[in-house]
Design an enzyme around this catalytic site. Sequence first.
Site, PDB file in Angstrom:
ATOM      1  N   SER A  56       0.729  -1.132  -0.026  1.00  0.00           N
ATOM      2  CA  SER A  56       0.017  -0.003  -0.085  1.00  0.00           C
ATOM      3  C   SER A  56       0.967   1.297  -0.045  1.00  0.00           C
ATOM      4  O   SER A  56       2.105   1.289   0.544  1.00  0.00           O
ATOM      5  CB  SER A  56      -0.722  -0.009   1.340  1.00  0.00           C
ATOM      6  OG  SER A  56      -1.284   1.323   1.470  1.00  0.00           O
ATOM      7  N   THR A  91      -8.539  -1.677   5.191  1.00  0.00           N
ATOM      8  CA  THR A  91      -8.486  -2.111   3.721  1.00  0.00           C
ATOM      9  C   THR A  91      -9.016  -3.629   3.305  1.00  0.00           C
ATOM     10  O   THR A  91      -9.503  -4.040   4.252  1.00  0.00           O
ATOM     11  CB  THR A  91      -7.349  -1.747   3.136  1.00  0.00           C
ATOM     12  OG1 THR A  91      -7.447  -1.892   1.317  1.00  0.00           O
ATOM     13  CG2 THR A  91      -5.896  -2.782   3.311  1.00  0.00           C
ATOM     14  N   LYS A 143     -13.439  -3.569   5.117  1.00  0.00           N
ATOM     15  CA  LYS A 143     -14.041  -2.403   5.156  1.00  0.00           C
ATOM     16  C   LYS A 143     -15.603  -2.407   5.729  1.00  0.00           C
ATOM     17  O   LYS A 143     -15.977  -1.480   6.279  1.00  0.00           O
ATOM     18  CB  LYS A 143     -14.033  -1.577   3.784  1.00  0.00           C
ATOM     19  CG  LYS A 143     -12.267  -1.183   3.356  1.00  0.00           C
ATOM     20  CD  LYS A 143     -12.588  -0.102   2.278  1.00  0.00           C
ATOM     21  CE  LYS A 143     -11.582  -0.618   1.239  1.00  0.00           C
ATOM     22  NZ  LYS A 143     -11.581   0.237   0.054  1.00  0.00           N
ATOM     23  N   ASP A 152     -12.853   8.138   0.852  1.00  0.00           N
ATOM     24  CA  ASP A 152     -13.022   8.212  -0.867  1.00  0.00           C
ATOM     25  C   ASP A 152     -14.034   9.411  -1.321  1.00  0.00           C
ATOM     26  O   ASP A 152     -13.690  10.023  -2.257  1.00  0.00           O
ATOM     27  CB  ASP A 152     -13.454   6.897  -1.163  1.00  0.00           C
ATOM     28  CG  ASP A 152     -12.271   5.811  -1.385  1.00  0.00           C
ATOM     29  OD1 ASP A 152     -11.314   6.416  -1.244  1.00  0.00           O
ATOM     30  OD2 ASP A 152     -12.644   4.673  -1.388  1.00  0.00           O
ATOM     31  N   ALA A 162     -20.580   0.874 -10.500  1.00  0.00           N
ATOM     32  CA  ALA A 162     -21.715   0.761  -9.565  1.00  0.00           C
ATOM     33  C   ALA A 162     -21.041   0.067  -8.106  1.00  0.00           C
ATOM     34  O   ALA A 162     -21.885  -0.418  -7.566  1.00  0.00           O
ATOM     35  CB  ALA A 162     -23.122   0.384  -9.981  1.00  0.00           C
ATOM     36  N   GLY A 163     -19.961   0.051  -8.184  1.00  0.00           N
ATOM     37  CA  GLY A 163     -19.330  -0.585  -7.007  1.00  0.00           C
ATOM     38  C   GLY A 163     -19.134   0.187  -5.914  1.00  0.00           C
ATOM     39  O   GLY A 163     -19.810   1.246  -5.639  1.00  0.00           O
ATOM     40  N   ASN A 222     -23.667   0.855 -15.858  1.00  0.00           N
ATOM     41  CA  ASN A 222     -22.783  -0.298 -15.303  1.00  0.00           C
ATOM     42  C   ASN A 222     -22.976  -1.683 -15.968  1.00  0.00           C
ATOM     43  O   ASN A 222     -24.126  -1.561 -16.558  1.00  0.00           O
ATOM     44  CB  ASN A 222     -23.216  -0.725 -13.468  1.00  0.00           C
ATOM     45  CG  ASN A 222     -22.208  -1.566 -12.921  1.00  0.00           C
ATOM     46  OD1 ASN A 222     -21.339  -1.256 -13.150  1.00  0.00           O
ATOM     47  ND2 ASN A 222     -22.707  -2.693 -12.507  1.00  0.00           N
ATOM     48  N   ARG A 223     -21.867  -2.297 -16.091  1.00  0.00           N
ATOM     49  CA  ARG A 223     -22.125  -3.580 -16.931  1.00  0.00           C
ATOM     50  C   ARG A 223     -23.248  -4.310 -16.509  1.00  0.00           C
ATOM     51  O   ARG A 223     -23.905  -4.913 -17.288  1.00  0.00           O
ATOM     52  CB  ARG A 223     -20.713  -4.324 -16.946  1.00  0.00           C
ATOM     53  CG  ARG A 223     -20.577  -5.421 -17.566  1.00  0.00           C
ATOM     54  CD  ARG A 223     -19.336  -6.253 -17.498  1.00  0.00           C
ATOM     55  NE  ARG A 223     -18.927  -6.451 -15.936  1.00  0.00           N
ATOM     56  CZ  ARG A 223     -17.930  -7.260 -15.500  1.00  0.00           C
ATOM     57  NH1 ARG A 223     -17.097  -7.596 -16.441  1.00  0.00           N
ATOM     58  NH2 ARG A 223     -17.853  -7.501 -14.273  1.00  0.00           N
ATOM     59  N   TYR A 234      -5.601   4.212 -11.281  1.00  0.00           N
ATOM     60  CA  TYR A 234      -4.264   4.961 -11.023  1.00  0.00           C
ATOM     61  C   TYR A 234      -3.069   4.289 -11.459  1.00  0.00           C
ATOM     62  O   TYR A 234      -1.824   4.767 -11.505  1.00  0.00           O
ATOM     63  CB  TYR A 234      -3.809   5.606  -9.574  1.00  0.00           C
ATOM     64  CG  TYR A 234      -4.205   4.783  -8.414  1.00  0.00           C
ATOM     65  CD1 TYR A 234      -2.923   4.047  -8.057  1.00  0.00           C
ATOM     66  CD2 TYR A 234      -5.182   4.667  -7.770  1.00  0.00           C
ATOM     67  CE1 TYR A 234      -2.931   3.256  -6.897  1.00  0.00           C
ATOM     68  CE2 TYR A 234      -5.357   3.779  -6.841  1.00  0.00           C
ATOM     69  CZ  TYR A 234      -4.109   3.227  -6.255  1.00  0.00           C
ATOM     70  OH  TYR A 234      -4.253   2.264  -5.328  1.00  0.00           O
ATOM     71  N   GLY A 265      -6.741   9.214 -10.821  1.00  0.00           N
ATOM     72  CA  GLY A 265      -6.672   8.430  -9.677  1.00  0.00           C
ATOM     73  C   GLY A 265      -5.877   8.658  -8.395  1.00  0.00           C
ATOM     74  O   GLY A 265      -6.117   8.586  -7.331  1.00  0.00           O
TER      75      GLY A 265
END
Length: 280
Positions: free
Chosen positions: A20, A67, A71, A106, A132-133, A155-156, A222, A243
């Site tokens: 991280s 993380t 979470k 975030d 949409a996560g 979203n997919r 990112y 990002g």
Amino acid sequence: MTTATKARAACLIGWPAAHSRSPLIHHYWLRTSGIEGGYNIEAVPPEGFAEFVTHLSAHGFVGANVTIPHKERALALSTPDARARAVGAANTLWYESGELRSTNTDVEGFIDNLDACAPGWDQTAEALVLGAGGAARAVVFGLLERGIARVHVVNRTPERARLLADQFGARVQPAPWQAIAELLPRAGLLVNTTSLGMLGQPALELDVSRLAADAVVADLVYVPLETPLLAAARARGLKTADGLGMLLHQAVRGFELWFGQRPQVTAELRALIEADLTKV
Ligand code: NAP
């Protein structure tokens, strides 16, 4: 040296303790602000997480980042603010009057990065969010909080976009993937929260020439730093927010809560993390 007060320390709790950038970021701020403090990585397996978090202070920490895969559990084991509740996950813990509180940074990481990279971005009435996560929920919550009148979510898996829209109310509109071309000219802000464009993933196929000339494009990915989407947007002369900027800005609040000073996202810090990312 007598140490009447122990140096404050925070940590990142994950499993496995993945590589991280958070320690690099917080150590930079500790060093440049002259604060004697620490930021450790704590590898805590799922079965040990509840014990670790409920006794965070006894483990020597004034707070923590959380993380994968902890979470959602962190949210349940603390008193969350509106942001963490809306996102359904907490990534930052701290003590307030002895109580373990949590938030999801975030949301402000995304918004503060946009403010830094594209001031005035919030003059648009409509935004288009791809994905949409969990990251999309943080983005949508931030956009609504900031007053954007309409947020289209594509979203997919359409069902997840519909669930997200149901959660956030009538200002959020789900739309099918095929509607992107028609939505692009109306969106003053386009945000990619999918993993498309990430190293090893397919690129996001999208015609940025359909966006208005004053539109802003944000990508949460990112790695690489400049995604094909951002490269295309920049080539068209559009303002962009990447990002890495979001990652740096989301770290600000935790540091402030733990160490009592609001740190700056500087060009020097960005260069430090960029150098680390390009090592991968
Ligand atoms: P997540 O909950 O797993 O959601 C992933 C999203 O990507 C879902 O909407 C998923 O669609 C979509 N997706 C994945 N593969 C796809 C494909 N081949 N085609 C179309 N859509 C696809 O993950 P997350 O936590 O939201 O994170 C999403 C991205 O944001 C990641 O790249 C993550 O690294 C990045 N992120 C960056 C920051 C930052 O600070 N810069 C912070 C948070 C997250 P389905 O629902 O159809 O599966």
